[in-house]
Enzyme design. Sequence first.
Site, short mmCIF file in Angstrom:
data_model
loop_
_atom_site.label_atom_id
_atom_site.label_comp_id
_atom_site.label_asym_id
_atom_site.label_seq_id
_atom_site.Cartn_x
_atom_site.Cartn_y
_atom_site.Cartn_z
N GLU A 4 0.85 -1.19 0.00
CA GLU A 4 0.00 0.00 0.00
C GLU A 4 0.88 1.24 0.00
O GLU A 4 1.72 1.42 0.89
CB GLU A 4 -0.95 0.03 1.19
CG GLU A 4 -1.81 1.30 1.19
CD GLU A 4 -3.12 1.15 1.93
OE1 GLU A 4 -4.13 1.70 1.47
OE2 GLU A 4 -3.13 0.50 2.99
N ILE A 5 0.69 2.07 -1.01
CA ILE A 5 1.41 3.34 -1.11
C ILE A 5 0.63 4.38 -0.30
O ILE A 5 -0.54 4.64 -0.58
CB ILE A 5 1.54 3.78 -2.57
CG1 ILE A 5 2.28 2.73 -3.39
CG2 ILE A 5 2.25 5.13 -2.67
CD1 ILE A 5 2.28 3.00 -4.89
N GLY A 48 -0.34 7.17 5.68
CA GLY A 48 -1.23 8.10 6.36
C GLY A 48 -0.51 8.87 7.46
O GLY A 48 0.58 8.50 7.90
N GLY A 49 -1.13 9.96 7.87
CA GLY A 49 -0.55 10.76 8.95
C GLY A 49 0.46 11.78 8.50
O GLY A 49 1.11 12.42 9.34
N TYR A 50 0.64 11.94 7.19
CA TYR A 50 1.57 12.92 6.63
C TYR A 50 2.96 12.73 7.23
O TYR A 50 3.48 11.62 7.25
CB TYR A 50 1.02 14.34 6.81
CG TYR A 50 -0.30 14.52 6.12
CD1 TYR A 50 -0.36 14.72 4.73
CD2 TYR A 50 -1.50 14.46 6.84
CE1 TYR A 50 -1.59 14.86 4.08
CE2 TYR A 50 -2.73 14.60 6.20
CZ TYR A 50 -2.76 14.81 4.82
OH TYR A 50 -3.96 14.94 4.18
N ASP A 80 9.65 6.97 -2.63
CA ASP A 80 8.95 8.10 -3.25
C ASP A 80 8.21 7.59 -4.49
O ASP A 80 8.84 7.12 -5.44
CB ASP A 80 9.98 9.17 -3.64
CG ASP A 80 9.35 10.42 -4.22
OD1 ASP A 80 8.13 10.40 -4.50
OD2 ASP A 80 10.09 11.41 -4.42
N HIS A 132 -1.98 11.06 -4.59
CA HIS A 132 -3.13 11.30 -5.47
C HIS A 132 -2.82 12.34 -6.56
O HIS A 132 -3.74 12.76 -7.28
CB HIS A 132 -4.38 11.71 -4.69
CG HIS A 132 -4.73 10.77 -3.59
ND1 HIS A 132 -4.84 9.41 -3.78
CD2 HIS A 132 -4.97 10.99 -2.26
CE1 HIS A 132 -5.15 8.84 -2.63
NE2 HIS A 132 -5.23 9.76 -1.70
N GLU A 140 -6.93 4.57 -5.58
CA GLU A 140 -7.97 5.19 -4.76
C GLU A 140 -8.08 6.69 -5.05
O GLU A 140 -7.18 7.30 -5.61
CB GLU A 140 -7.66 5.01 -3.27
CG GLU A 140 -7.89 3.62 -2.73
CD GLU A 140 -7.87 3.61 -1.21
OE1 GLU A 140 -7.84 4.69 -0.59
OE2 GLU A 140 -7.90 2.50 -0.64
#
EC number: 2.1.1.305
Length: 378
Positions: free
Chosen positions: A195-196, A199-201, A245, A271, A296
């Site tokens: 999963e790329i 979350g949480g920056y 990255d 995104h 997504e």
Amino acid sequence: MDSPQVARTLVDSAGGTAAHTREAIRQIGVPETAAFLADELAGRTETVTIRHAAEVQFVFDDRYAPDAADPVPWTFRVGPEGVTHRAGALPDPGAVVTQDLTELARSLYGPAADRSDATRTVWWRDHDDPRVYFDPPPVFPAVERLLAAADGRDVPGLAGLALRHGSDKWGIHTYTAAYEQHFAPFRDRAVTVVEIGVGGYDDPAAGGGSLRMWKRYFRRGLVYGVDIADKSRHREPRVHTVVADQSDPASLRDLADAIGPIDIVIDDGSHISAHVVTAFSTLFPRLNPGGLYVVEDLQTSYWPAFQGAYDDDTRTSVGFLKRLVDGLHHAEYPSRAGRPAQPTDRTVGSLHFHPNLAFVEKRANSGHGGISRLREAT
């Protein structure tokens, strides 16, 4: 061995014979394997029906191995707030569960048909007290919950898992039904999931909910979270994080080289359209045949702030995916169309679109097309 190696060794061996699993345990070490299985068992135990906490001693037994090692006791505290566990025995346990280490490893990580409890025993401290028949102590449901986890009797749905682990895939987004539709055939397989976007920056402690959700859903899976920030705090058995990255093909190639064959990729990263296209172009070729690539939050493909546009520009995420639809029918184009061949023409077998969500299946697509006389007619 590091945690991903231990997980892969146990999962792979559990798909073979009991002898394979015993040999894997010898490579890892009996105490180390017991610790790994204790973590797994605690993570799978559902406690929603528990009203009062109780402690249970679980003994990982090795007596059936030709070169048997000493049994390894662990203590589990099962309560309404969840499960905690620690190495070591209880001084006066209310219940003692004993099970062969090899059998339990195969039940947790092997095919569902190979689950077994033939070596398991349960000893109750108060078995001779008639009061327990009328007023069952809290240790009874605590043991039942642990054994339900060991036997795979609790099979939670993705929506519930998303809420429990803090994933945004159900709530504002309603992705879980589509995920269950497409991921159901993979649930009992020894899959590698990437999963790329963790979350949480930039916060190293934030995020990780989806990784834990996928770990619970794919009981035999290894889950890799990829993020531009260091998210190593979210590592746990069967969950590993990697700094990479998604806008850099070299970074993604290094990632794929380190992980090996991949079954599922989920792009929940930046995104930004250019990043989405780069990640797909780099990682889709590394996907196993029959694997799925998921993108997504496709709404951002229409938003200028994410390099999106309203038209069919193939530089946007949706425009790029629309081009894959044309590629599905590459053999049907008249020669005069002059359509240039694309790298994905012969490897994309199907596409499935849901609101803001797309699934791309890797499958051979080398058909020769329809009747050429009709195709070339004017």
